[in-house]
Design an enzyme around this catalytic site. Structure first.
Site, short mmCIF file in Angstrom:
data_model
loop_
_atom_site.label_atom_id
_atom_site.label_comp_id
_atom_site.label_asym_id
_atom_site.label_seq_id
_atom_site.Cartn_x
_atom_site.Cartn_y
_atom_site.Cartn_z
N GLY A 23 0.81 -1.26 -0.03
CA GLY A 23 0.10 0.05 0.07
C GLY A 23 0.89 1.26 -0.11
O GLY A 23 0.28 2.43 0.18
N LYS A 28 7.09 2.98 -2.43
CA LYS A 28 7.72 1.69 -2.87
C LYS A 28 7.29 1.45 -4.18
O LYS A 28 8.07 1.04 -5.16
CB LYS A 28 7.34 0.56 -1.94
CG LYS A 28 8.02 0.64 -0.61
CD LYS A 28 7.26 -0.80 0.00
CE LYS A 28 7.89 -1.07 1.37
NZ LYS A 28 7.12 -2.22 2.01
N ASP A 44 9.45 -6.37 1.86
CA ASP A 44 9.07 -5.83 3.38
C ASP A 44 10.67 -5.39 3.53
O ASP A 44 11.45 -5.93 3.24
CB ASP A 44 9.01 -7.08 4.47
CG ASP A 44 8.43 -6.40 5.55
OD1 ASP A 44 7.33 -5.88 5.71
OD2 ASP A 44 9.18 -6.71 6.74
N SER A 45 10.68 -4.37 4.17
CA SER A 45 11.95 -3.63 4.17
C SER A 45 12.14 -2.78 5.55
O SER A 45 10.85 -2.45 6.24
CB SER A 45 12.12 -2.82 3.01
OG SER A 45 10.77 -2.02 2.57
N PHE A 72 11.90 8.70 0.71
CA PHE A 72 11.03 8.64 1.58
C PHE A 72 11.39 8.22 2.86
O PHE A 72 12.66 7.77 2.98
CB PHE A 72 9.92 7.87 1.04
CG PHE A 72 10.01 6.47 0.86
CD1 PHE A 72 10.64 5.76 -0.05
CD2 PHE A 72 9.48 5.50 1.91
CE1 PHE A 72 10.77 4.46 -0.15
CE2 PHE A 72 9.75 4.16 2.02
CZ PHE A 72 10.34 3.71 0.80
N GLY A 73 10.66 8.12 3.86
CA GLY A 73 11.10 7.24 5.19
C GLY A 73 12.31 7.95 5.68
O GLY A 73 12.60 9.08 6.01
N ARG A 101 16.26 -1.93 -2.42
CA ARG A 101 15.12 -2.37 -3.37
C ARG A 101 15.56 -2.47 -4.62
O ARG A 101 15.17 -3.43 -5.50
CB ARG A 101 14.12 -1.32 -3.15
CG ARG A 101 12.87 -1.54 -3.90
CD ARG A 101 11.73 -0.46 -3.48
NE ARG A 101 11.26 -0.80 -2.03
CZ ARG A 101 11.64 -0.21 -1.17
NH1 ARG A 101 12.31 1.08 -1.28
NH2 ARG A 101 11.56 -0.29 0.08
P1 ITT Z 1 3.62 -2.11 2.59
O1 ITT Z 1 3.82 -3.08 3.73
O2 ITT Z 1 2.21 -1.85 2.29
O3 ITT Z 1 4.59 -2.44 1.58
P2 ITT Z 1 5.15 -0.19 4.70
O4 ITT Z 1 5.57 1.07 4.40
O5 ITT Z 1 4.21 -0.73 5.71
O6 ITT Z 1 4.18 -0.58 3.21
P3 ITT Z 1 7.18 -2.23 5.37
O7 ITT Z 1 6.13 -2.85 6.40
O8 ITT Z 1 8.01 -3.21 4.65
O9 ITT Z 1 6.18 -1.35 4.58
O10 ITT Z 1 7.77 -1.02 6.09
C1 ITT Z 1 9.02 -0.38 5.45
C2 ITT Z 1 9.28 0.95 6.07
O11 ITT Z 1 10.78 1.16 6.15
C3 ITT Z 1 9.01 2.10 5.31
O12 ITT Z 1 7.75 2.56 5.78
C4 ITT Z 1 10.00 2.99 5.62
O13 ITT Z 1 9.77 3.71 7.10
C5 ITT Z 1 11.28 2.15 5.86
N1 ITT Z 1 11.85 2.02 4.37
C6 ITT Z 1 11.94 0.94 3.73
N2 ITT Z 1 12.37 1.25 2.50
C7 ITT Z 1 12.87 2.50 2.61
C8 ITT Z 1 13.70 3.45 1.82
O14 ITT Z 1 14.04 2.97 0.48
N3 ITT Z 1 14.05 4.58 2.03
C9 ITT Z 1 13.66 4.87 3.27
N4 ITT Z 1 12.94 4.35 4.30
C10 ITT Z 1 12.57 2.98 3.85
#
Ligand code: ITT
Length: 194
Positions: free
Chosen positions: A8, A12, A69-70, A153-154, A182
Site C-alpha cells: 500500500g 515503494k 518488506d523492508s 521517503f522514510g 530495493r
Molecule cells: P507495505 O507493507 O504496504 O508494502 P510499508 O511502508 O508498511 O508498506 P514495510 O512494512 O515493509 O512497508 O515497512 C517499510 C518501512 O521501512 C517504510 O515505511 C520506511 O519507513 C522504511 N523504509 C523501507 N524502505 C525504505 C527506503 O528505501 N527509504 C527509506 N525508508 C525505507
C-alpha cells in the site's frame, strides 16, 4: 507484462516500477483495483513478512505476486527499527519525527553503522516462489541538521552513503535505484521475470 505488488506504499510502488521498467514489467497495487489489503505483518523477519504479504494477496487474486518488506537496521540499536520501521515510535508519527527518534536513541554513539534491508518475494504459487534479500550500507548522520535531501521517503535523509558523499535522500532517483536494497532485490527478481 503486469504483475501484482502486495503493497500500500506508493513510494515503494514508484521505485519498484522504475526498477522493473527495463524488464518491461508493470506493477499494480491492490488499491488500484479497489482491493482492501492490510494483512497483519506478524513475522519476526523481513523475509517472513514479505512472504505473509505475498501469500495474502495471492490468496485474494489467484495470480503471481511480488511483495517487499523492508526497513532500517541500526547496528548500535541492535538492529532497530528493523521490521518495525514503518510504525516505529507509534502509528501517528511523521517521517521527520521517526528520523528524530532514531537520532535521539543513537545520541552521540560513535558507532553510526546502519543499513536498509529489502526482502522481496516473487510468489507464483504456494510451492513455487523466489526470494531476494539485499542491503544498502551507510552511516546514520550526526544530527537533524545533517539529515538533508528531499528525495526518496522514510529514513532516506538520515542514512549517509560515504561513496556518494550524500544522504540517500540527496541521491537522484536513478542513483538510489541503482544501489539501493530495493534496487538490487528488484533487479534480481526482474531478471527472473524478464
Ligand atoms: P507495505 O507493507 O504496504 O508494502 P510499508 O511502508 O508498511 O508498506 P514495510 O512494512 O515493509 O512497508 O515497512 C517499510 C518501512 O521501512 C517504510 O515505511 C520506511 O519507513 C522504511 N523504509 C523501507 N524502505 C525504505 C527506503 O528505501 N527509504 C527509506 N525508508 C525505507
Amino acid at each position: 507484462m503486469t504483475i501484482w505488488f502486495a503493497s500500500g506504499n506508493h513510494h515503494k510502488k514508484k521505485e519498484l516500477s522504475d526498477i522493473l521498467s527495463p524488464y518491461s514489467i508493470n506493477i499494480k497495487i491492490p488499491s488500484e483495483a479497489g482491493i482492501e489489503f492490510n494483512p497483519e505483518e506478524s513475522g519476526t523477519s523481513f523475509l517472513e513478512n514479505a512472504m505473509i504479504k505475498a501469500k495474502a494477496l495471492y490468496d485474494l487474486v489467484g495470480e503471481p505476486v511480488i511483495a517487499d518488506d523492508s526497513g532500517l537496521c541500526v547496528d548500535a540499536l541492535e538492529g532497530r527499527p528493523g521490521i518495525h520501521s514503518a510504525y516505529y515510535g507509534g502509528e501517528g508519527l511523521s517521517s521527520i519525527e521517526r528520523n528524530a527518534l532514531v537520532l535521539s536513541e543513537l545520541g552521540d554513539n560513535p558507532n553510526r553503522g546502519a543499513c536498509f534491508v529489502c526482502a522481496m518475494v516473487l510468489y507464483y504459487a504456494p510451492n513455487r516462489f523466489f526470494i531476494a534479500q539485499e542491503p544498502l550500507f551507510g552511516n546514520i548522520v550526526k544530527d537533524m541538521e545533517s539529515a538533508r535531501g528531499s528525495g526518496g521517503f522514510g529514513y532516506d535523509p538520515i542514512l549517509y552513503i560515504s561513496e556518494y558523499k550524500r544522504t540517500v535522500a540527496e541521491l537522484t532517483e536513478e542513483e538510489k535505484n541503482r544501489i539501493s536494497h530495493r534496487g538490487r532485490a528488484g533487479i534480481a527478481i526482474g531478471r527472473l521475470l524478464g
